[in-house]
Design a protein around this motif. Structure first.
Motif, short mmCIF file in Angstrom:
data_model
loop_
_atom_site.label_atom_id
_atom_site.label_comp_id
_atom_site.label_asym_id
_atom_site.label_seq_id
_atom_site.Cartn_x
_atom_site.Cartn_y
_atom_site.Cartn_z
N GLY A 28 1.54 -40.36 89.43
CA GLY A 28 2.85 -40.23 89.04
C GLY A 28 2.93 -38.97 87.92
N GLU A 29 1.78 -38.61 87.29
CA GLU A 29 1.67 -37.48 86.19
C GLU A 29 1.26 -36.21 86.69
OE1 GLU A 29 0.67 -38.82 82.34
OE2 GLU A 29 0.85 -41.02 82.81
N VAL A 30 1.85 -35.16 86.15
CA VAL A 30 1.11 -33.97 86.37
C VAL A 30 0.86 -33.26 85.11
CG1 VAL A 30 1.44 -31.50 87.68
CG2 VAL A 30 2.11 -33.93 88.66
N ALA A 31 -0.39 -32.53 85.02
CA ALA A 31 -0.30 -31.73 83.72
C ALA A 31 0.32 -30.63 83.73
CB ALA A 31 -1.93 -31.59 83.61
N SER A 32 0.94 -30.06 82.40
CA SER A 32 1.61 -29.03 82.43
C SER A 32 0.99 -27.64 82.05
CB SER A 32 2.77 -29.20 81.33
OG SER A 32 2.14 -29.63 79.97
N GLY A 33 -0.13 -27.89 81.90
CA GLY A 33 -1.35 -26.82 81.82
C GLY A 33 -2.58 -27.42 81.65
N TRP A 34 -3.44 -26.37 80.86
CA TRP A 34 -4.68 -26.77 80.39
C TRP A 34 -4.67 -27.80 79.43
CZ3 TRP A 34 -7.56 -26.24 75.97
CH2 TRP A 34 -9.18 -26.51 76.13
N GLU A 35 -5.35 -28.68 79.46
CA GLU A 35 -5.28 -29.77 78.35
C GLU A 35 -6.83 -29.71 77.41
OE1 GLU A 35 -4.83 -33.40 80.59
OE2 GLU A 35 -2.73 -33.52 80.22
N VAL A 36 -6.52 -29.83 76.17
CA VAL A 36 -7.74 -30.02 75.51
C VAL A 36 -8.59 -31.16 75.67
CG1 VAL A 36 -6.42 -28.66 73.55
CG2 VAL A 36 -6.67 -31.03 73.46
N VAL B 114 -17.10 -19.46 84.92
CA VAL B 114 -17.26 -20.50 83.95
C VAL B 114 -16.64 -20.15 82.64
CG1 VAL B 114 -18.85 -22.46 82.92
CG2 VAL B 114 -19.37 -21.18 85.22
N VAL B 115 -15.78 -21.21 81.88
CA VAL B 115 -15.43 -20.99 80.56
C VAL B 115 -15.48 -22.15 79.85
CG1 VAL B 115 -12.96 -21.37 81.39
CG2 VAL B 115 -13.57 -19.96 79.14
N CYS B 116 -16.04 -22.22 78.63
CA CYS B 116 -16.27 -23.26 77.63
C CYS B 116 -15.08 -23.10 76.62
CB CYS B 116 -17.38 -23.24 77.42
SG CYS B 116 -17.72 -24.62 75.97
N ARG B 117 -14.34 -24.08 76.28
CA ARG B 117 -13.63 -24.10 74.83
C ARG B 117 -13.76 -25.42 74.38
NH1 ARG B 117 -7.88 -22.23 77.68
NH2 ARG B 117 -8.65 -23.00 79.69
N ASP B 118 -13.33 -25.16 72.94
CA ASP B 118 -13.42 -26.49 72.08
C ASP B 118 -12.27 -27.34 72.17
OD1 ASP B 118 -11.58 -25.14 70.45
OD2 ASP B 118 -13.32 -24.57 68.92
N GLU B 119 -11.86 -28.16 71.22
CA GLU B 119 -10.86 -29.16 71.13
C GLU B 119 -9.62 -28.54 70.61
OE1 GLU B 119 -11.72 -31.81 67.23
OE2 GLU B 119 -13.36 -31.31 68.29
N ARG B 120 -9.88 -27.16 69.99
CA ARG B 120 -8.61 -26.54 69.70
C ARG B 120 -8.14 -25.31 70.82
NH1 ARG B 120 -10.79 -23.88 64.33
NH2 ARG B 120 -12.50 -23.84 65.76
N LYS C 102 -10.31 -22.83 71.70
CA LYS C 102 -10.88 -21.69 71.43
C LYS C 102 -12.00 -21.42 72.22
CE LYS C 102 -13.35 -19.38 67.59
NZ LYS C 102 -14.65 -18.99 68.31
N VAL C 103 -11.96 -20.36 72.90
CA VAL C 103 -13.08 -19.81 73.73
C VAL C 103 -14.32 -19.93 73.10
CG1 VAL C 103 -14.05 -18.03 75.40
CG2 VAL C 103 -11.64 -18.78 75.38
N LEU C 104 -15.56 -20.40 73.52
CA LEU C 104 -16.65 -20.45 72.89
C LEU C 104 -17.50 -19.41 73.65
CD1 LEU C 104 -17.44 -24.27 72.43
CD2 LEU C 104 -16.58 -22.45 70.80
N TRP D 85 -20.02 -13.95 78.65
CA TRP D 85 -18.84 -13.34 77.49
C TRP D 85 -19.00 -14.47 76.36
CZ3 TRP D 85 -16.13 -9.57 79.74
CH2 TRP D 85 -16.05 -9.52 81.11
N SER D 86 -18.87 -14.12 75.23
CA SER D 86 -18.91 -14.76 74.04
C SER D 86 -17.61 -14.40 73.34
CB SER D 86 -20.11 -14.60 73.25
OG SER D 86 -21.37 -14.80 73.82
N ASP D 87 -16.74 -15.62 72.82
CA ASP D 87 -15.77 -15.33 72.02
C ASP D 87 -14.37 -15.02 72.78
OD1 ASP D 87 -16.97 -16.93 70.00
OD2 ASP D 87 -17.79 -14.94 68.96
N VAL D 88 -14.64 -13.45 73.14
CA VAL D 88 -13.56 -12.77 73.66
C VAL D 88 -13.84 -12.53 75.17
CG1 VAL D 88 -12.15 -10.89 73.64
CG2 VAL D 88 -12.81 -11.85 71.56
N LEU D 89 -13.01 -12.91 76.13
CA LEU D 89 -13.10 -12.71 77.76
C LEU D 89 -12.39 -11.35 77.97
CD1 LEU D 89 -12.24 -16.15 78.95
CD2 LEU D 89 -14.46 -15.50 78.06
#
Length: 233
Positions: free
Chosen positions: A66-74, A98-104, A106-108, A213-217
Protein backbone atom coordinates in the motif's frame (compact mmCIF):
# COMPACT_ATOMS: atom_id res chain seq x y z
CA UNK A 1 -8.61 -7.94 -8.81
CA UNK A 2 -7.04 -4.55 -8.05
CA UNK A 3 -6.04 -1.92 -10.59
CA UNK A 4 -2.36 -2.85 -10.54
CA UNK A 5 -3.07 -6.58 -10.86
CA UNK A 6 -5.31 -5.87 -13.85
CA UNK A 7 -2.57 -3.85 -15.53
CA UNK A 8 -0.03 -6.62 -14.86
CA UNK A 9 -2.42 -9.13 -16.45
CA UNK A 10 -2.96 -6.96 -19.54
CA UNK A 11 0.75 -6.19 -20.00
CA UNK A 12 1.55 -9.89 -19.57
CA UNK A 13 -0.92 -10.81 -22.30
CA UNK A 14 0.67 -8.21 -24.58
CA UNK A 15 4.20 -9.44 -23.85
CA UNK A 16 3.30 -13.11 -24.34
CA UNK A 17 1.58 -12.36 -27.67
CA UNK A 18 4.53 -10.28 -28.87
CA UNK A 19 7.07 -12.97 -28.02
CA UNK A 20 4.82 -15.71 -29.37
CA UNK A 21 5.00 -13.94 -32.74
CA UNK A 22 8.80 -13.87 -32.53
CA UNK A 23 8.84 -17.62 -32.02
CA UNK A 24 6.39 -18.41 -34.81
CA UNK A 25 7.28 -15.85 -37.47
CA UNK A 26 10.91 -15.01 -36.75
CA UNK A 27 11.86 -18.49 -35.50
CA UNK A 28 13.63 -16.95 -32.53
CA UNK A 29 14.15 -18.43 -29.10
CA UNK A 30 12.60 -16.47 -26.24
CA UNK A 31 13.88 -16.42 -22.68
CA UNK A 32 10.86 -16.64 -20.30
CA UNK A 33 12.78 -14.70 -17.65
CA UNK A 34 13.29 -11.86 -20.11
CA UNK A 35 9.54 -11.78 -20.86
CA UNK A 36 8.60 -11.49 -17.19
CA UNK A 37 11.34 -8.89 -16.60
CA UNK A 38 9.92 -6.86 -19.48
CA UNK A 39 6.44 -7.02 -17.95
CA UNK A 40 7.83 -5.91 -14.59
CA UNK A 41 9.71 -3.00 -16.15
CA UNK A 42 6.71 -1.77 -18.15
CA UNK A 43 4.38 -1.87 -15.13
CA UNK A 44 6.96 -0.13 -12.94
CA UNK A 45 7.43 2.61 -15.53
CA UNK A 46 3.68 3.10 -15.83
CA UNK A 47 3.32 3.29 -12.08
CA UNK A 48 6.30 5.62 -11.70
CA UNK A 49 4.92 7.92 -14.34
CA UNK A 50 1.60 8.22 -12.56
CA UNK A 51 -0.37 6.16 -15.07
CA UNK A 52 -1.65 3.84 -12.36
CA UNK A 53 -4.06 5.29 -9.86
CA UNK A 54 -3.84 2.38 -7.45
CA UNK A 55 -0.57 2.61 -5.57
CA UNK A 56 0.32 -0.92 -4.56
CA UNK A 57 3.93 -1.86 -4.21
CA UNK A 58 7.02 -1.93 -2.11
CA UNK A 59 8.59 0.86 -0.16
CA UNK A 60 12.29 0.44 0.33
CA UNK A 61 13.52 -2.38 2.52
CA UNK A 62 10.24 -2.97 4.29
CA UNK A 63 8.25 -3.58 1.10
CA UNK A 64 5.12 -2.47 2.91
CA UNK A 65 1.89 -3.09 1.01
CA UNK A 66 0.00 0.00 0.00
CA UNK A 67 3.01 2.32 0.10
CA UNK A 68 5.20 3.55 -2.73
CA UNK A 69 8.55 5.25 -2.29
CA UNK A 70 8.69 8.82 -3.56
CA UNK A 71 12.30 8.45 -4.64
CA UNK A 72 15.61 6.98 -3.58
CA UNK A 73 15.69 6.38 0.18
CA UNK A 74 18.71 6.78 2.43
CA UNK A 75 19.99 3.65 4.19
CA UNK A 76 19.88 3.25 7.99
CA UNK A 77 22.56 4.96 10.09
CA UNK A 78 26.04 3.46 9.68
CA UNK A 79 25.01 1.64 6.49
CA UNK A 80 25.89 2.37 2.88
CA UNK A 81 23.42 1.63 0.11
CA UNK A 82 24.57 -0.01 -3.11
CA UNK A 83 22.16 0.41 -6.01
CA UNK A 84 22.66 -1.89 -9.00
CA UNK A 85 21.19 -2.23 -12.48
CA UNK A 86 21.94 -4.27 -15.60
CA UNK A 87 20.99 -4.06 -19.26
CA UNK A 88 21.13 -6.66 -22.01
CA UNK A 89 21.50 -5.41 -25.57
CA UNK A 90 20.94 -8.00 -28.27
CA UNK A 91 24.00 -8.34 -30.46
CA UNK A 92 26.05 -6.03 -28.23
CA UNK A 93 26.36 -7.59 -24.80
CA UNK A 94 25.71 -6.81 -21.16
CA UNK A 95 26.14 -3.47 -19.37
CA UNK A 96 25.98 -2.96 -15.62
CA UNK A 97 25.94 0.00 -13.26
CA UNK A 98 26.67 0.20 -9.53
CA UNK A 99 26.56 3.23 -7.23
CA UNK A 100 27.29 3.38 -3.50
CA UNK A 101 25.95 6.18 -1.30
CA UNK A 102 26.06 6.86 2.42
CA UNK A 103 23.28 7.67 4.88
CA UNK A 104 23.25 11.32 3.71
CA UNK A 105 22.95 10.37 0.05
CA UNK A 106 26.56 11.31 -0.74
CA UNK A 107 28.10 9.32 -3.60
CA UNK A 108 31.08 7.27 -2.42
CA UNK A 109 31.87 5.34 -5.58
CA UNK A 110 30.36 3.89 -8.74
CA UNK A 111 31.07 1.36 -11.49
CA UNK A 112 30.14 1.19 -15.17
CA UNK A 113 31.00 -1.98 -17.03
CA UNK A 114 30.30 -3.45 -20.45
CA UNK A 115 30.95 -7.05 -21.45
CA UNK A 116 30.53 -8.83 -24.76
CA UNK A 117 28.47 -11.65 -23.28
CA UNK A 118 25.22 -13.22 -24.48
CA UNK A 119 23.69 -13.46 -21.03
CA UNK A 120 20.00 -13.76 -20.21
CA UNK A 121 18.47 -10.87 -18.30
CA UNK A 122 18.24 -12.62 -14.93
CA UNK A 123 21.92 -13.66 -15.14
CA UNK A 124 22.93 -10.06 -15.86
CA UNK A 125 20.84 -8.79 -12.94
CA UNK A 126 22.39 -11.18 -10.41
CA UNK A 127 25.90 -10.63 -11.81
CA UNK A 128 25.68 -6.89 -11.13
CA UNK A 129 24.75 -7.65 -7.51
CA UNK A 130 27.92 -9.76 -7.33
CA UNK A 131 29.98 -6.89 -8.75
CA UNK A 132 28.54 -4.45 -6.24
CA UNK A 133 29.05 -6.72 -3.25
CA UNK A 134 32.58 -7.63 -4.33
CA UNK A 135 33.53 -3.94 -4.65
CA UNK A 136 32.02 -3.23 -1.22
CA UNK A 137 34.26 -5.94 0.24
CA UNK A 138 37.29 -4.46 -1.52
CA UNK A 139 36.54 -1.00 -0.13
CA UNK A 140 36.09 -2.24 3.42
CA UNK A 141 32.40 -1.52 4.05
CA UNK A 142 30.90 -3.48 6.93
CA UNK A 143 27.15 -2.74 6.83
CA UNK A 144 25.45 -2.59 3.43
CA UNK A 145 22.06 -2.38 1.80
CA UNK A 146 21.94 -3.78 -1.74
CA UNK A 147 19.05 -2.43 -3.81
CA UNK A 148 17.84 -3.58 -7.24
CA UNK A 149 14.74 -3.09 -9.39
CA UNK A 150 14.76 -6.81 -10.27
CA UNK A 151 12.32 -8.38 -7.82
CA UNK A 152 13.21 -11.97 -8.78
CA UNK A 153 16.84 -11.47 -7.80
CA UNK A 154 16.04 -9.76 -4.49
CA UNK A 155 13.58 -12.50 -3.57
CA UNK A 156 16.15 -15.19 -4.41
CA UNK A 157 18.72 -13.42 -2.22
CA UNK A 158 16.30 -13.08 0.68
CA UNK A 159 15.30 -16.75 0.44
CA UNK A 160 18.93 -17.87 0.03
CA UNK A 161 17.88 -19.92 -2.98
CA UNK A 162 20.21 -22.67 -4.12
CA UNK A 163 20.66 -24.94 -7.11
CA UNK A 164 23.13 -25.85 -9.83
CA UNK A 165 22.31 -23.29 -12.51
CA UNK A 166 24.59 -20.37 -13.36
CA UNK A 167 22.10 -18.10 -11.56
CA UNK A 168 22.37 -20.21 -8.40
CA UNK A 169 26.15 -20.38 -8.57
CA UNK A 170 26.32 -16.59 -8.73
CA UNK A 171 24.03 -16.45 -5.70
CA UNK A 172 26.43 -18.78 -3.87
CA UNK A 173 29.33 -16.46 -4.70
CA UNK A 174 27.36 -13.50 -3.35
CA UNK A 175 26.51 -15.33 -0.12
CA UNK A 176 30.17 -16.22 0.35
CA UNK A 177 31.20 -12.57 -0.05
CA UNK A 178 28.54 -11.54 2.47
CA UNK A 179 30.53 -13.30 5.20
CA UNK A 180 32.82 -10.26 5.08
CA UNK A 181 30.08 -7.92 6.36
CA UNK A 182 28.59 -7.49 9.80
CA UNK A 183 25.17 -6.80 8.29
CA UNK A 184 23.58 -7.10 4.83
CA UNK A 185 20.08 -6.01 3.80
CA UNK A 186 18.41 -6.77 0.46
CA UNK A 187 16.02 -4.17 -0.94
CA UNK A 188 13.70 -4.07 -3.96
CA UNK A 189 12.73 -0.74 -5.48
CA UNK A 190 10.95 0.49 -8.57
CA UNK A 191 13.02 1.41 -11.61
CA UNK A 192 12.25 5.11 -11.26
CA UNK A 193 13.91 4.99 -7.82
CA UNK A 194 17.02 3.38 -9.30
CA UNK A 195 17.93 6.05 -11.84
CA UNK A 196 21.58 6.56 -10.90
CA UNK A 197 22.54 2.90 -11.29
CA UNK A 198 20.46 2.76 -14.47
CA UNK A 199 22.33 5.78 -15.87
CA UNK A 200 25.69 4.18 -15.10
CA UNK A 201 24.63 0.88 -16.64
CA UNK A 202 23.76 2.62 -19.91
CA UNK A 203 26.63 5.12 -19.96
CA UNK A 204 28.90 3.04 -22.20
CA UNK A 205 28.19 3.42 -25.91
CA UNK A 206 30.07 0.22 -26.70
CA UNK A 207 31.68 -2.65 -24.87
CA UNK A 208 34.79 -1.03 -23.37
CA UNK A 209 35.38 -2.92 -20.12
CA UNK A 210 35.21 -1.45 -16.64
CA UNK A 211 35.19 2.18 -15.47
CA UNK A 212 35.30 3.15 -11.79
CA UNK A 213 33.94 6.44 -10.45
CA UNK A 214 34.81 8.06 -7.13
CA UNK A 215 32.90 10.92 -5.48
CA UNK A 216 31.75 12.46 -8.78
CA UNK A 217 29.94 10.46 -11.45
CA UNK A 218 29.41 11.19 -15.12
CA UNK A 219 26.99 14.11 -15.82
CA UNK A 220 23.87 12.06 -16.60
CA UNK A 221 24.24 10.09 -13.37
CA UNK A 222 25.01 13.24 -11.39
CA UNK A 223 21.73 14.73 -12.63
CA UNK A 224 19.92 11.72 -11.17
CA UNK A 225 21.81 12.10 -7.88
CA UNK A 226 20.84 15.79 -7.69
CA UNK A 227 17.20 14.89 -8.35
CA UNK A 228 17.30 12.31 -5.54
CA UNK A 229 18.88 14.87 -3.20
CA UNK A 230 15.89 17.20 -3.60
CA UNK A 231 13.64 14.36 -2.43
CA UNK A 232 15.89 13.33 0.47
CA UNK A 233 16.20 16.78 1.95
Amino acid sequence: MGCRELVVFMVSCWALWKHRNKVIFDVREVDPHAVFKRVEDVVDEMEGGGFLVARCGGRGMENTAGEVASGWEVPPADFVKINVDAGVKEGVGVSVGVVCRDERGKVLWGISMGQNLAWEAHIAEVSVVFEGVREAVRRGHSRIVVESDCLAVIEALKKKANGRSMFSLLLDDIFFLCNSFSSVLWSYTRRDNNKVAHSLAHSLDSVVGRVEWSDVLLPIANNAVNFDSRLIY
